[in-house]
Motif scaffolding. Structure first.
Motif, PDB file in Angstrom:
ATOM      1  N   LEU D  95       0.836  -1.200   0.000  1.00  0.00           N
ATOM      2  CA  LEU D  95       0.000   0.000   0.000  1.00  0.00           C
ATOM      3  C   LEU D  95       0.871   1.250   0.000  1.00  0.00           C
ATOM      4  CD1 LEU D  95      -2.847   1.145   0.136  1.00  0.00           C
ATOM      5  CD2 LEU D  95      -2.704   1.089   2.612  1.00  0.00           C
ATOM      6  N   THR D  96       1.945   1.194   0.779  1.00  0.00           N
ATOM      7  CA  THR D  96       2.838   2.346   0.827  1.00  0.00           C
ATOM      8  C   THR D  96       3.416   2.652  -0.553  1.00  0.00           C
ATOM      9  OG1 THR D  96       3.453   1.636   3.030  1.00  0.00           O
ATOM     10  CG2 THR D  96       4.818   3.314   2.035  1.00  0.00           C
ATOM     11  N   VAL D  99       0.615   4.173  -2.708  1.00  0.00           N
ATOM     12  CA  VAL D  99       0.249   5.547  -2.375  1.00  0.00           C
ATOM     13  C   VAL D  99       1.366   6.498  -2.799  1.00  0.00           C
ATOM     14  CG1 VAL D  99      -0.189   7.118  -0.475  1.00  0.00           C
ATOM     15  CG2 VAL D  99      -1.275   4.885  -0.499  1.00  0.00           C
ATOM     16  N   LEU D 103       0.680   9.375  -5.563  1.00  0.00           N
ATOM     17  CA  LEU D 103       0.773  10.783  -5.180  1.00  0.00           C
ATOM     18  C   LEU D 103       1.932  11.471  -5.888  1.00  0.00           C
ATOM     19  CD1 LEU D 103      -0.129  10.758  -1.396  1.00  0.00           C
ATOM     20  CD2 LEU D 103      -1.551  11.224  -3.378  1.00  0.00           C
ATOM     21  N   VAL D 118       3.100   8.945   4.156  1.00  0.00           N
ATOM     22  CA  VAL D 118       2.921   7.486   4.157  1.00  0.00           C
ATOM     23  C   VAL D 118       3.416   6.885   5.469  1.00  0.00           C
ATOM     24  CG1 VAL D 118       2.905   7.099   1.683  1.00  0.00           C
ATOM     25  CG2 VAL D 118       5.075   7.112   2.896  1.00  0.00           C
ATOM     26  N   MET D 121       0.661   7.282   7.664  1.00  0.00           N
ATOM     27  CA  MET D 121      -0.388   6.331   7.301  1.00  0.00           C
ATOM     28  C   MET D 121      -0.087   4.948   7.894  1.00  0.00           C
ATOM     29  SD  MET D 121      -1.293   4.902   3.523  1.00  0.00           S
ATOM     30  CE  MET D 121       0.142   3.844   3.511  1.00  0.00           C
ATOM     31  N   CYS D 155      -5.024  -1.182  -2.231  1.00  0.00           N
ATOM     32  CA  CYS D 155      -4.094  -1.092  -3.369  1.00  0.00           C
ATOM     33  C   CYS D 155      -4.853  -1.244  -4.664  1.00  0.00           C
ATOM     34  CB  CYS D 155      -3.051  -2.194  -3.312  1.00  0.00           C
ATOM     35  SG  CYS D 155      -1.859  -2.014  -2.017  1.00  0.00           S
ATOM     36  N   ILE D 158      -6.982   1.598  -5.593  1.00  0.00           N
ATOM     37  CA  ILE D 158      -6.232   2.723  -6.157  1.00  0.00           C
ATOM     38  C   ILE D 158      -5.933   2.439  -7.627  1.00  0.00           C
ATOM     39  CG2 ILE D 158      -4.079   4.007  -6.045  1.00  0.00           C
ATOM     40  CD1 ILE D 158      -4.076   3.471  -3.036  1.00  0.00           C
TER      41      ILE D 158
END
Ligand SMILES: Nc1ncnc2c1ncn2[C@@H]1O[C@H](COP(=O)(O)OP(=O)(O)OP(=O)(O)O)[C@@H](O)[C@H]1O
Ligand SMILES: Nc1ncnc2c1ncn2[C@@H]1O[C@H](COP(=O)(O)OP(=O)(O)OP(=O)(O)O)[C@@H](O)[C@H]1O
Ligand SMILES: [Mg+2]
Ligand SMILES: [Mg+2]
Lengths: 515, 350, 298, 370
Positions: D95-96, D99, D103, D118, D121, D155, D158
């Motif tokens: 996920l990191t 993201v 971004l 992150v 997060m 994930c 996104i």
């Protein structure tokens, strides 16, 4: 008498657990600079009262006042911040941490930014030294016996600057020497103005140190008395609710059985030459060395000695927990391999360990299940005791040993300490053993119950059971044994007839006098 | 004032399997709201046919594994190698049956070894792997997660070694009965589940085995001191878990009529552990409930089937699963239940 | 001159296709006298990167690999370039800014496979009839969520169908490329949509084979009641086609070994090699299956 | 009797000091030393067997290739020591990366904003885990499993495609190589990971938080009764693990320059294995962060050995990995336990001048395996 303002006052506290009213409207007050004993039978509610004071349990009703203002501690850490320092009944320390951490962790200034280990260890050593224990404080707590752990718990409680010190049966595992040390520390603290709440089942200690006594019975307050106004007899009577003798008849010749009965008993085993169990030259590296013992049917062999003299280790060897590296064990004259507890059980041996919490009870199982465990293990998986048989068994022993519980299905961890011990005894009695090894069996048991239990054990002994009785109280050993083996430095240094000895004889042997 | 029904409810609520049951019921009701045909069961070719039957049939391997795993978890252990063992037993069975497509069109309906032998050997192999785990853990003192992790990795390799990396298609029709057959209108695999459950219930509730397992899981030292043969119990728990995985492997391979060394039973271990825990057995060992684990497996399968039949897009599937698992575990948390119970009491008092 | 050393990093052995791919490369290397350093990444990109790094440390002559995904290769390929080791891609390309990081890409085009499946479908006579009468309802069994073949095969398929208003994908769910999941998902589709389903498009043959079983158990005839098209053309698919249960399989050839070895030899010899080599792949409708079957190697 | 006793305790002091001054290995470090020794042996064996194996760069590659694993495993070690488990590690890493990629690439945010974001997060995800685990008393396994599904699911929400990171900051960082002697180098990730390791060692062994962590792992009930801040520590532990996962995710981004929902699959298992191989007990309360480093190195060495072997088929690869791990664990057990049974290194203390040994402790340790 001028009454000081109480530091801690409890008004009308009630607490109910599922099925049990543990406390009902109890009042209690603790004055500054006093040692206040809370007395009561097993399950009277002493520990519950303490746990409420320290935020472990929340009361159903009632108020707690600390120096006049009401407090509602939600957790032990909150209570500690309020200046209440506690030693709980079971040793509640972390076995994996070092002794020093167990003593200092969480409140020591040397931990502020980064723990300064040297300083921490030195502080712990000093605190233990006050209690006359000199050990390596960097070793994990679990490497020490339960007695040492108890001392550590006390040292932890002493290490904070508290206004109030609560000690729930801190001396149950301690030998006389450590007890003396503890009492003197308590006196010192008292002189400094600390208020101490003290729970114990040892009447001697109460009368030696406390100023006042609060007595609980079945969760209710019986009364609060200055110690000077109460005789031992009165105290016991108020606790139990009826009159009982404080000490049972000793095993010494003629004290329990009439001479006729005694000779009849001895005759019964005359024909059998071999003792039930005899050990020769037992030894194991890091454990005891060269121990020889004979445990006879119908006789109780006491084992005396100081803390760490190797008494528990003998029991472990005889019960197959540790395997002996040297020497031999004979059961009824035949040599036996005790390679596991199960083997020992199958030979008719039972063992009540001293560390109840870790080695005895299976906390989340019910009383019934804990009781039948050993018997069932002895019978094997498939010769199952029916549920009915189990229930009957549980009922019989709950009644016979006076276990205080609403029913047999309660998890054993919810019983009071003393009652847990009784369940363990029941576990072994249920296997109908021919020899019972009791390691500190009276730990945490109230006077009345102690009498009952030992009475029961002695009765079985008279009926032919062999007993190996280990206790830190020499007095008790003298009282309940026929012969006494004395241990020092992990060796047997002598054996004497109990009837001919008194405490000083035993101590003389320990100190290295004649064998 | 308490009515007999609320009394009954309270009594039920104390039972371990109550909450998994409630969860399952909620999930099914949700489906009904979404898809009225969900509960429809028709008769097709002489057996029952419908989503509910699918769920039961599909959940069979998981239910069996969850039961085996329950015993392991009750001894305070864990077995993450079950998926690999599923693959192994399927692979063994498929290779033993052998066979090839007959180019003339029909399949060659033959087996190299008698079916019974095939089944016995595959199960024996699976059990051997379970015993291997048990040996490493109880006699060599290895940590369960590492010992079974080794088999998780190695086992897949072994399964692929047996199948030589191919998917082995099975053409022998009698073998299909295990995972596809119907008995009295119900999937045959359910009878296997019932048999395993009955056997285990008998063993753990009618003999002392259950007591011993719980004692070993809760306090191994005290159990040993009371004469329980902790090591043997732990050993056999893993052995049995291996056997269960083996049975599941047969069902899976029979159901898809092929053995896939790499993919059969992939990630079964997570689902099985989840099933056990949702069923109400704690991972810390001790008290266990087999029926709960079976229900847990059903919950998981119902959820999966729901996701497919409601038409959740695959990208969202995991999020949905996460939310449901989360809600279910909150519902089953003692804390929350007690809160609900006290609320109930207050209401009753009013 | 010493034997050429080729470092090859394979994705894993997650499917028959992959196993055939590995075998082809091993056989070809042995035949050509090339020393093969083979490394299996067990479906993890990080393992492939590690393998490439270890190839660099072992100073192999050429590195070849089948990337798990397109992205994420820049840093390690830069290292290979610095060490002067040429890189050949097989099966799937990488997306890097610096195109000089690899010399040649040999493999199939997943998007094209999707397109071919759709084209075949649109032209298939029974489906045409259906389309003439009304809508064609398609269910799709996707590969593993996020995996390259799944994304691309979906993309290619949808691309063609965009211009075909009669064709509707009514359900699409992942079957993780496996028979078991394919069967399970198809079961659920059948319960939910019933007889509405006309066509099944599966991203690989294995899922189609699983789904065929589900269709049969539902009392329908795969290949007739539901038209099935899938991708890969593995042996199992041919068996199904011969039995009349699968209508078409689009080939995705794993037999890249011989071509790869010749590229490797050229690269080492310093000869220029084409940047892109597309493998020869066919489309196998049911009718051709029986004839083609004996030629299949995997 | 008092006489006897004080004499004994007087004797205890010299004994104690002499025990301190003797340069003897603390038995608690024995497993760690054994593990390290076995790692050296394993690396040595590889060097003998394969040409080019014995080089500094191959050794450094262990760090370069496993930096993110080390970071994740550190967080995992903390959680395991507290008696819990965190299955969300791999998906939080994914996920990191996702993201970050979205971004930085699609939205054009500055890395200076995105990186702290992150990390926050990750820490928040961990915090939520901790809070739920502690206050609802739900088993960590379940909570973090749900977290694992959720993070992976996010994930895909996104994007199911992988996204290349072309941002110059990221490509530059990933290109940086700190030169070391003998023409070798390490990456930024290695520095981050080793820095994290030092922080973790400090946290575990020199702060109240760390020691409370061990206490909770030893016995949560006791830690509570000792008045230790159990709730705070437990929640912080999961927060820390979430933070580590996010940091590992950043390292992963430097390593691969891409964001992808299928990244770091099963990383949690590798992290658990690394921690456990490094000597941490899954039952909680015991283990060393430094051990986890060795665990990661061993894991890496096993993989490297297999890559250098270069002729194993896919399935033999799995089998050999498993067998190497097995042999390693068995040796570790045999060597790490042997001397303790024989005596010299056995935990011996002085109680009132008398030597004691530790059956109780061995009993407990022996059980851990089952
Ligand atoms: N957590 C609990 N849940 C249910 N019942 C409990 C719990 N704790 C204590 N009890 C019950 O409350 C009663 C009082 O127990 P408590 O531990 O206070 O006794 P005690 O006076 O300390 O006895 P002892 O001298 O044996 O330690 C007992 O009947 C016990 O079974
Ligand atoms: N430092 C230590 N290392 C290992 N084990 C220890 C240590 N201290 C105590 N023990 C264990 O604690 C238990 C008690 O020790 P031991 O048998 O020597 O004492 P004891 O005579 O029974 O005295 P007590 O039970 O009163 O402490 C034994 O099992 C012993 O091995
Ligand atoms: Mg008490
Ligand atoms: Mg003792």
């Amino acid at each position: 008498m001028t009454e000081a303002v109480p530091v801690l006052e409890v008004k009308g506290i009630s607490k109910r657990f599922s099925g049990v009213q543990a406390l009902r409207g109890v009042d209690f007050r603790l004055l500054p600079g006093e040692v206040h004993a809370v007395m009561g039978q097993n399950g009277a509610g002493k520990s519950t009262l303490i746990k409420i004071l320290t935020g472990v349990h929340r009361p159903d009703a009632g108020r707690i006042l600390l120096q006049g203002s009401e407090i509602k501690p939600k957790s032990p850490s909150e209570a500690r911040k309020l200046g209440i320092s506690t030693v709980y009944q079971e040793v509640n320390l972390c076995p994996n941490l070092s002794v020093a951490e167990n003593i200092c962790l969480g409140h020591d200034p040397s931990e502020a930014f980064a723990i300064r280990w040297k300083q921490l260890n030195r502080k712990a050593e000093a605190l233990l030294a006050d209690l006359n224990i000199h050990i390596d404080v960097t070793a994990p707590l679990s490497t020490y016996s339960i007695a040492v752990q108890q001392v550590c718990a006390i040292a932890r409680a002493l290490s904070t600057q508290a206004k109030i010190l609560i000690l729930d049966e801190p001396t149950s595992s301690l030998a006389e020497d450590e007890v003396k040390m503890l009492l003197s520390v308590m006196r010192k603290l008292k002189a400094q103005g600390m208020a101490i709440l003290f729970v114990t089942h040892f009447l001697d200690q109460i009368f030696e140190i406390s100023d006042r006594i609060t007595i609980l019975r079945n969760g209710e307050l019986v009364g609060e008395y200055p110690v000077a106004e109460l005789s031992r007899m009165e105290l016991v009577t108020r606790m139990v609710g009826r009159e009982i003798a404080e000490t049972g008849p000793s095993r010494a010749k003629g004290a329990r059985l009439s001479p006729a009965e005694e000779s009849a008993r001895d005759e019964a085993y005359e024909g059998v030459e071999a003792p039930f169990l005899s050990a020769e030259g037992l030894g194991r590296r890091g454990s005891v060395q060269d121990v020889g013992l004979e445990v006879k049917r119908g006789k109780a062999l006491g084992v005396g000695g100081l803390l760490g003299s190797g008494r528990t280790e003998i029991a472990r060897l005889l019960f197959g927990i540790d395997r002996a590296e040297e020497g031999s064990i004979k059961i009824e004259g035949k040599s036996a391999q005790l390679s596991s507890p199960l083997k020992a059980i199958q030979h008719g041996i039972g063992f009540c360990p001293e560390d109840r919490k870790h080695e005895g009870i299976v906390g989340e199982l019910s009383i019934r299940e804990n009781m039948v465990l050993a018997l069932q293990a002895k019978r094997g998986i498939f010769r199952t005791l029916s549920r009915k048989q189990q229930d009957e068994l549980a009922e019989i022993y709950i009644k016979a040993l006076g276990i205080k519980t609403p029913d047999a299905e309660k998890p054993i961890s919810q019983l009071s300490g003393g009652n847990q011990q009784k369940v363990l005894l029941a576990r072994w009695l249920a296997t109908n053993p021919r020899m019972l090894i009791l390691d500190e069996p009276t730990r945490g048991i109230d006077v009345a119950a102690k009498l009952e239990i030992m009475e029961k054990v002695m009765e079985l002994c008279d009926k032919g059971m062999a007993i190996l009785f280990i206790s830190s109280e020499i007095e008790e050993v003298l009282c309940y044994s026929d012969r006494i083996a004395v241990m020092r430095d992990r060796r047997k240094v002598g054996e004497i007839e109990a009837g001919e000895a008194d405490e000083s004889t035993v101590f003389k042997i320990i100190a290295g006098g004649q064998a | 004032m308490s009515s007999p029904t609320s009394e009954l409810l309270r009594g039920l609520a104390k039972k371990r399997v109550f909450w998994p049951l409630v969860t399952l019921a909620l999930l099914l009701l949700f489906n009904l709201a979404f898809n009225p045909r969900f509960f429809s069961i028709t008769i097709q070719e002489g057996h029952l046919y419908g989503s509910l039957i699918d769920i039961l049939n599909r959940a069979a391997p998981l239910m069996i594994i969850a039961m085996g795993l329950t015993l392991v978890i009750a001894t305070h252990g864990i077995d993450i190698s079950v998926g690999a063992v599923v693959a192994i037993s399927g692979a063994v069975a498929a290779t033993m049956i052998g066979g090839q497509l007959d180019l003339s069109g029909g399949a060659q309906d033959a087996t190299r070894y008698p079916l019974l032998l095939v089944i016995v050997v595959s199960l024996a192999v699976a059990m051997l792997f379970g015993m291997w785990n048990g040996m490493l853990i109880s006699y060599f003192g290895m940590q369960p997660i590492i010992a079974t992790l080794i088999l998780l990795v190695t086992g897949r390799g072994v399964a692929q070694l047996i199948t030589e990396g191919q998917i082995i298609t099975i053409y022998y029709t009698p073998y299909f009965f295990i995972g596809n057959g119907f008995l009295a209108g119900l999937p045959f695999s359910l009878f296997i589940v019932a048999a395993v459950l009955a056997l285990l219930l008998l063993l753990t509730r009618k003999t002392a085995l259950g007591l011993f397992i719980e004692a070993v899981g809760l306090n191994p030292v005290a159990a040993r001191f009371a004469g329980v043969r902790s090591r043997a119990i732990i050993f056999w728990a893993y052995a049995f878990c291996g056997l269960c995985a083996g049975i599941a492997g047969l069902i899976v391979s029979s159901n898809v009529k092929s053995a896939d060394g790499n993919n059969a039973g992939l990630l079964f271990e997570l689902d099985a552990i989840l099933a056990v825990v949702l069923g109400g057995t704690a991972l810390n060992g001790g008290r266990f409930t087999l029926v709960g684990s079976v229900l847990g497996a059903l919950i998981i399968q119902t959820l999966t089937t729901t996701i497919y039949s409601v038409g959740v897009p695959p990208e969202v599937t995991l999020v949905v699963k996460a939310v449901v698992v989360f809600l279910v575990s909150i519902l089953q948390s003692d804390k929350v239940r007690n809160r609900i119970a006290t609320l109930g009491k207050v209401q009753e008092a009013l | 001159k010493d034997k050429i050393v080729l470092g090859f990093s394979q994705v894993g052995a997650e499917s028959e296709w992959r196993t055939a791919n590995t075998q082809s490369i091993k056989d070809a290397a042995a035949k050509e006298g090339i020393t093969l350093k083979f490394s299996d990444a067990q479906q993890k990109q990080e393992n492939q990167i590690k393998a490439i790094r270890s190839f660099i440390a072992q100073r192999v002559d050429v590195i070849a690999f089948s990337p798990v995904v397109e992205t994420g290769w820049e840093p390690v390929l830069r290292e290979a370039k610095r060490a002067g080791i040429p890189v050949v891609l097989t099966d799937r390309s990488v997306s890097v800014k610096d195109e000089s990081l690899w010399v040649s890409f040999l493999g199939s085009d997943f998007v094209e496979e999707g397109r071919r499946a759709a084209k075949w479908l649109v032209d298939y006579a029974p489906v045409k009839e259906l389309a003439a009468k009304g809508e064609v309802n398609i269910v799709e069994l996707q590969g593993t969520v996020g995996s390259a073949p799944a994304i691309d095969r979906k993309k290619g398929f949808e691309e063609i169908l965009k211009n075909q208003p009669k064709f509707k994908i009514i359900r699409s769910q992942t079957g993780d490329f496996t028979r078991a999941k394919g069967k399970e998902v198809m079961e659920a589709f059948l319960k939910a949509e019933g007889k509405k389903i006309n066509v099944l498009y599966a991203h690989n043959d294995d899922m189609a084979i699983g789904a065929i079983q589900a269709i049969e158990e539902a009392g329908l005839k795969p290949g007739k009641d539901i038209v099935i098209v899938s991708i890969d053309a593995v042996k199992g698919a041919f068996e199904a086609m011969i039995a009349g249960k699968l209508n078409c399989s689009v080939e995705c050839s794993p037999l890249l070994g011989p071509q790869l070895m010749s590229i490797v030899k050229d690269v080492v010899a310093g000869k220029p090699v084409p940047r892109r080599i597309v493998t020869e792949e066919g489309v196998f409708p049911q009718e051709t299956a029986a004839k083609e079957f004996p030629n299949r190697k995997y | 009797m008092n006489n006897g006793n004080s004499a004994a305790s007087a004797a205890a002091f010299p004994a104690l000091t002499s025990a301190h001054s003797r340069p003897r290995l603390d038995p608690r470090f024995l497993p760690l030393v054994v593990t390290l020794g076995l790692f050296v042996a394993m690396f040595g064996a590889g060097s003998v067997a394969f040409e080019g194996f014995f080089s500094l760069q191959v050794f450094l590659n262990l760090f370069i290739d496993n930096a993110f694993l080390l970071i994740a495993a550190i967080g995992m070690t903390f959680v395991i020591i507290s008696g819990g488990i965190d299955l969300s590690v791999g998906s939080v890493v994914a996920l990191t990366t996702m993201v970050l990629a979205v971004l930085v690439e699609n939205r054009g945010w500055s890395p200076a904003v995105v990186i702290p974001l992150v990390l926050l997060m990750g820490a928040t995800i961990g915090l939520v885990h901790g809070v739920v685990i502690h206050y609802f008393e739900i088993q960590p396994f379940i909570v973090t499993l749900a977290g694992m599904f959720l993070a992976r699911g996010l994930c895909y929400l996104i994007s199911i495609d992988s996204i290349s990171i072309t941002n110059p900051f990221f490509s530059e960082i990933s290109a940086v190589q700190f030169p070391l002697p003998f023409d070798t180098s390490i990456s930024v990730n290695v520095v981050i990971a080793l820095g994290m390791l030092l922080v973790a060692i400090y946290l575990a062994h020199y702060t109240r938080f760390g020691r409370t962590l061990y206490a909770i792992g030893g016995s949560e009930q006791s830690a509570l009764l000792m008045g230790l801040p159990v709730a705070k520590t437990k929640i912080l532990t999961y927060t820390f693990s979430g933070f580590c996962s996010a940091l590992a995710g950043i390292a992963f981004s430097f390593y691969m320059l891409s964001g992808y929902g299928l990244h770091a699959q099963g990383l949690e298992m590798d992290a658990i294995a690394a921690a456990v191989v490094g000597g941490t007990l899954l039952t909680g309360g015991s283990g060393y962060v430094a051990g986890t480093l060795v665990g990661v190195l061993i894991y890496g060495t096993i993989q490297t050995l297999i890559m250098f072997e270069g002729s194993l088929s896919s399935w033999w690869t799995k089998i050999v990995i498993g067998l190497l791990l097995l042999v390693f664990c068995l040796l570790q057990k045999a060597l790490g336990r042997g001397p303790r049974i024989k005596g010299p290194a056995r935990a011996t203390q002085e109680v009132n001048g008398q030597q004691r040994s530790a059956p109780a402790a061995t009993e407990r340790a022996a059980h851990v395996g089952g």
